[in-house]
Design a protein around this motif. Structure first.
Motif, PDB file in Angstrom:
ATOM      1  N   ALA A 108      46.781   0.015 -20.232  1.00  0.00           N
ATOM      2  CA  ALA A 108      46.639   1.267 -19.985  1.00  0.00           C
ATOM      3  C   ALA A 108      46.643   2.481 -20.165  1.00  0.00           C
ATOM      4  N   GLU A 109      47.570   2.679 -21.200  1.00  0.00           N
ATOM      5  CA  GLU A 109      47.054   4.362 -22.109  1.00  0.00           C
ATOM      6  C   GLU A 109      45.008   4.281 -22.550  1.00  0.00           C
ATOM      7  N   ALA A 110      44.620   3.212 -22.548  1.00  0.00           N
ATOM      8  CA  ALA A 110      43.266   3.068 -23.335  1.00  0.00           C
ATOM      9  C   ALA A 110      42.529   3.722 -21.763  1.00  0.00           C
ATOM     10  N   ALA A 111      43.008   3.208 -20.601  1.00  0.00           N
ATOM     11  CA  ALA A 111      42.549   2.943 -19.171  1.00  0.00           C
ATOM     12  C   ALA A 111      42.417   4.635 -18.634  1.00  0.00           C
ATOM     13  N   ALA A 112      43.961   5.314 -19.125  1.00  0.00           N
ATOM     14  CA  ALA A 112      44.008   6.533 -18.684  1.00  0.00           C
ATOM     15  C   ALA A 112      43.268   7.690 -19.854  1.00  0.00           C
ATOM     16  N   VAL A 113      42.857   6.907 -20.865  1.00  0.00           N
ATOM     17  CA  VAL A 113      41.544   8.189 -21.968  1.00  0.00           C
ATOM     18  C   VAL A 113      40.600   7.355 -21.275  1.00  0.00           C
ATOM     19  N   LEU A 114      40.003   6.505 -21.544  1.00  0.00           N
ATOM     20  CA  LEU A 114      38.386   6.185 -20.999  1.00  0.00           C
ATOM     21  C   LEU A 114      37.554   6.381 -18.972  1.00  0.00           C
ATOM     22  N   ALA A 115      38.957   6.750 -18.292  1.00  0.00           N
ATOM     23  CA  ALA A 115      38.972   6.203 -17.239  1.00  0.00           C
ATOM     24  C   ALA A 115      38.568   8.278 -16.521  1.00  0.00           C
ATOM     25  N   PRO A 116      38.986   8.788 -17.524  1.00  0.00           N
ATOM     26  CA  PRO A 116      38.827  10.759 -17.376  1.00  0.00           C
ATOM     27  C   PRO A 116      37.279  11.249 -17.845  1.00  0.00           C
ATOM     28  N   LEU A 117      37.313  10.014 -19.754  1.00  0.00           N
ATOM     29  CA  LEU A 117      36.622  10.657 -20.023  1.00  0.00           C
ATOM     30  C   LEU A 117      35.061   9.657 -19.578  1.00  0.00           C
TER      31      LEU A 117
END
Length: 268
Positions: A108-117
């Motif tokens: 979930a933490e990784a997705a929260a970074v990858l989505a805006p990136l």
């Protein structure tokens, strides 16, 4: 220092330093709002060098892709005889490099970074800009914790279907087609983002070596593995996404838009 810059902004403390210049915090004399100003000493750059081309290219590219909520915004450019000054959005909260040095991310933490990136990368690609140096150091966070893609000094403009050339990027994050010296597309940014996702989840890079040469050899082999001791609790969905981002066959590698539509991205 540029007279025009001094008429509009007051420079404060140094907050960063690179090969050719210094980044200062500054504030607008008209509004009091805080910004960053990147002041590049032109005397340190040869007139006919690639670096000088990159210097002017950065301001042009940033103007082309601004504004976007996940890209560092450019506000003003000033030039005098000795310096080029680029006034940009201030992001003094943190960067991803320091975050991944201190933790392994949950999905979930990784997705929260990858989505805006990936939203930022997709926006750049729609505007015909390849970043070409996507890495944790260039992923900043503002005071509200919003992700901002930064540092477009290596960026290149392209037309749809047009290929690029030139070895740019950073060893762990560079795509194999760049290392091989072949022409390449904007999908090099997707590869780099895939490496970042892998590191966030695993705490180690997918392609490793003790020297730059060894790293490049590992990247060229592109032998993607998921060691069970590290990935035992990682979902099949994110492994599938990683295979599609870190795909050596560029024709099968996902585009930025395809990454955003992957089930792991839409459900995590």
């Amino acid at each position: 220092m540029s007279e025009a810059l001094n008429r509009n902004y007051r420079l404060c403390e140094e907050i960063g330093r690179g090969r050719f210049g210094v980044v200062y915090r500054c504030y607008s004399l008209a509004t009091g709002d805080s910004f960053a100003v990147k002041s590049v000493d032109k005397s340190l750059i040869a007139d006919d060098s690639v670096d000088r081309q990159c210097l002017y290219n950065e301001a042009k590219v940033m103007q082309l892709i601004s504004p976007n909520p996940n890209v560092v915004q450019i506000y003003d450019v000033y030039e005098d005889d000795s310096h080029l000054h680029i006034v940009i959005e201030l992001c003094n909260n943190s960067d991803l490099f320091h975050q991944i040095a201190n933790q392994v991310f949950s999905e979930a933490e990784a997705a929260a970074v990858l989505a805006p990136l990936m939203a930022a990368i997709a926006h750049c690609h729609r505007r015909g800009v390849a970043h070409r140096d996507v890495k944790p150091d260039n992923i900043l966070f503002d005071e509200w914790g919003r992700l901002k893609l930064a540092d477009f000094g290596s960026a290149e403009c392209f037309r749809e279907g047009e290929m690029m050339s030139g070895v740019v990027g950073t060893p762990y994050y560079v795509a194999p087609e760049v290392v091989a010296g072949r022409e390449y597309s904007e999908k090099v940014d997707v590869w780099s983002a895939g490496v970042i996702l892998y590191i966030m989840l695993a705490g180690i890079p997918p392609f490793y070596g003790d020297t730059a040469a060894e790293i490049f050899e590992a990247v060229l082999r592109a032998n993607l593995r998921f060691p069970s001791r590290i990935f035992h609790s990682v979902s099949p969905a994110v492994k599938d996404l990683l295979r599609r981002m870190l795909c050596k066959d560029v024709s099968r590698r996902f585009s930025a838009e395809q990454v955003l539509r992957h089930p792991w991205m839409t459900t995590t």
